[in-house]
Scaffold this active site. Structure first.
Site, PDB file in Angstrom:
ATOM      1  NE  ARG A  50      -2.878   0.298   3.198  1.00  0.00           N
ATOM      2  CZ  ARG A  50      -2.062   1.083   4.501  1.00  0.00           C
ATOM      3  NH1 ARG A  50      -1.433   2.073   4.526  1.00  0.00           N
ATOM      4  NH2 ARG A  50      -2.062   0.087   5.466  1.00  0.00           N
ATOM      5  CE1 TYR A 103     -17.095  11.068 -15.665  1.00  0.00           C
ATOM      6  CE2 TYR A 103     -15.694  11.153 -13.543  1.00  0.00           C
ATOM      7  CZ  TYR A 103     -16.551  10.449 -14.516  1.00  0.00           C
ATOM      8  OH  TYR A 103     -16.915   9.072 -14.131  1.00  0.00           O
ATOM      9  CE  LYS A 200     -12.179   7.083 -18.581  1.00  0.00           C
ATOM     10  NZ  LYS A 200     -12.422   7.825 -17.424  1.00  0.00           N
TER      11      LYS A 200
HETATM   12  N1  PLP Z   1     -11.321  12.902 -15.144  1.00  0.00           N
HETATM   13  C1  PLP Z   1     -12.020  12.882 -16.227  1.00  0.00           C
HETATM   14  C2  PLP Z   1     -11.853  14.035 -17.015  1.00  0.00           C
HETATM   15  C3  PLP Z   1     -12.492  11.807 -16.550  1.00  0.00           C
HETATM   16  O1  PLP Z   1     -13.145  11.700 -17.730  1.00  0.00           O
HETATM   17  C4  PLP Z   1     -12.874  10.582 -15.631  1.00  0.00           C
HETATM   18  C5  PLP Z   1     -13.895   9.366 -15.934  1.00  0.00           C
HETATM   19  O2  PLP Z   1     -14.463   9.472 -17.046  1.00  0.00           O
HETATM   20  C6  PLP Z   1     -12.144  10.824 -14.528  1.00  0.00           C
HETATM   21  C7  PLP Z   1     -11.310  11.857 -13.881  1.00  0.00           C
HETATM   22  C8  PLP Z   1     -12.366   9.749 -13.273  1.00  0.00           C
HETATM   23  O3  PLP Z   1     -11.607   8.559 -13.474  1.00  0.00           O
HETATM   24  P1  PLP Z   1     -12.072   7.005 -13.283  1.00  0.00           P
HETATM   25  O4  PLP Z   1     -13.140   6.525 -13.803  1.00  0.00           O
HETATM   26  O5  PLP Z   1     -10.649   6.222 -13.459  1.00  0.00           O
HETATM   27  O6  PLP Z   1     -12.175   7.185 -11.740  1.00  0.00           O
END
Ligand code: PLP
Length: 387
Positions: A50, A103, A200
């Site tokens: 961790r 987001y 992503k």
């Molecule tokens: N930031 C952006 C711009 C996103 O599009 C996303 C998810 O779509 C996140 C953060 C959150 O990421 P995660 O789904 O890996 O927790």
């Protein structure tokens, strides 16, 4: 000696000379949760997974190198990276500012924490001077930026806004998920922290949920790592290994995403069913000039607007090269309806203020053959037009 190789080459070759025992070309995965001490008082380096893990450290060092940061922490998701950052840099009772069109999950996290009384929250349009002029005198402790924004692809003037936020005394974080360091490096533009959903483009294959928080200085990195260990947000070794594998092809993938997105944006811009196309690569897009200045490409994300929800549904029904799914950044093309999918956590009035309409669709453009994508999307747009 400074490493003179380009970022893309460094990403492709990350960790290749790492295994001193067997000289494996591809670095091994360390799944062990714990590490033996040579003798009392003599730490083995990594002690407990961790706190730190060799495979995770290799990915962290690679992403930090690509972003031009001092170091990074790898987290279990993008949301875990944001959670770690907020815990570290939003003192109790302080003011935190986020983009009004960020987001949906980010909006939900910050709104929920503010609702618990952890801090005060300002939801700001960072492309609007008046909105920002009202923010700076309130002295925010932490400012989060997202450029391009999700799902409208609005471009924030990062160097100017970061300077103004610093002058107000804020720590500035930029969510760079939409572009990856292949196309934008916020630390070079002045940011203190870079956030990624590595789920992503960095991983790129829609098979790992992960995140990263990169610090511009050693002090910030230590704070992020301390809080990640304390909260238990770090990512796993196997996920780190897979993400590092995906990262090796970042350069070629991002080029293909950009080329395909540009072609689809041009199709959308001239199709009569489409009332608006949001893609900074179009010369008349409001963010075009800024994107040219601060980005190395326009990216693989775009959104567009059809007349209404019924038209959007007609477009979606029958597509064969675009999966109707949330997320982005994988090699496959995805299409989604932000109002009911990625941004469903936002109430209708917040969606309206952010510019998210019922007829809006967002595409995460993949790396398939462009003629297939164009043909499939054109057929969807033709369906949208027929009522
Ligand atoms: N930031 C952006 C711009 C996103 O599009 C996303 C998810 O779509 C996140 C953060 C959150 O990421 P995660 O789904 O890996 O927790």
């Amino acid at each position: 000696m400074p490493d003179r190789r380009t970022r893309i080459t460094r990403a492709t070759r990350a960790g290749l000379a790492w295994d001193q025992q067997h000289h494996a070309v591809v670095p091994p995965i360390y799944l062990s949760t714990t590490y033996a001490w040579p003798k009392p008082g003599e730490s083995p380096g990594h002690e407990y997974s961790r706190s730190s893990n060799p495979t995770r450290s290799l990915l962290a060092d690679t992403i930090a190198d690509l972003e031009g940061g001092a170091g990074a922490e790898i987290t279990a998701s993008g949301m875990a990276a944001l959670t770690t950052m907020v815990a570290a840099f939003a003192p109790a009772g302080s003011l935190v500012a986020i983009p009004h069109d960020c987001y949906g999950g980010t909006w939900r996290l910050f709104t929920a924490l503010a609702g618990k009384g952890q801090f005060e929250l300002a939801s700001v349009d960072f492309t609007d001077q008046a909105s920002m002029a009202a923010l700076w005198p309130r002295k925010p402790a932490l400012v989060l930026l997202e450029s391009p924004s999700n799902p409208l692809l609005r471009i924030t003037d990062l160097p100017t806004v970061i300077d103004a936020a610093h002058a107000a005394g804020a720590v500035v974080a930029v969510d760079n998920t939409f572009l990856s360091p292949a196309l934008q490096r916020p630390i070079e533009l002045g940011a203190d922290i870079v956030i990624h959903s590595t789920t992503k483009f960095l991983n790129g294959h829609s098979d790992v949920v992960g995140g990263a928080a990169v610090g511009a200085t050693q002090e910030i990195v230590e704070e992020l790592r301390w809080w990640a260990n304390c909260l238990g947000t770090p990512g796993g070794a196997l996920d780190s290994y897979l993400t590092l594998r995906g990262l090796r092809t970042l350069g070629v993938r991002m080029k293909a995403h950009c080329t395909n997105a540009q072609a689809l944006a041009e199709l959308l811009a001239q199709h009569p069913a489409v009332t608006a196309t949001h893609y900074p690569g179009l010369p008349d897009d409001p963010g075009h000039d800024l994107a040219r200045q601060q980005q190395d490409g326009f990216g693989g994300m775009l959104s567009f607007e059809l007349a209404d929800l019924a038209a959007a549904k007609r477009c979606l029904t029958g597509l064969t090269c675009f999966s109707l799914a949330e997320s982005l950044g994988g090699v496959e093309s995805l299409i989604c309806h932000p109002a009911t999918m990625t941004h469903a956590a936002m109430p209708p009035e917040v969606q309206a203020a952010a510019g998210i309409s019922d007829g809006m669709l967002r595409i995460a453009v993949g790396i398939e053959e462009i003629d297939d994508l164009v043909g499939d999307l054109r057929a969807g747009l033709d369906r949208a037009r027929r009522s």
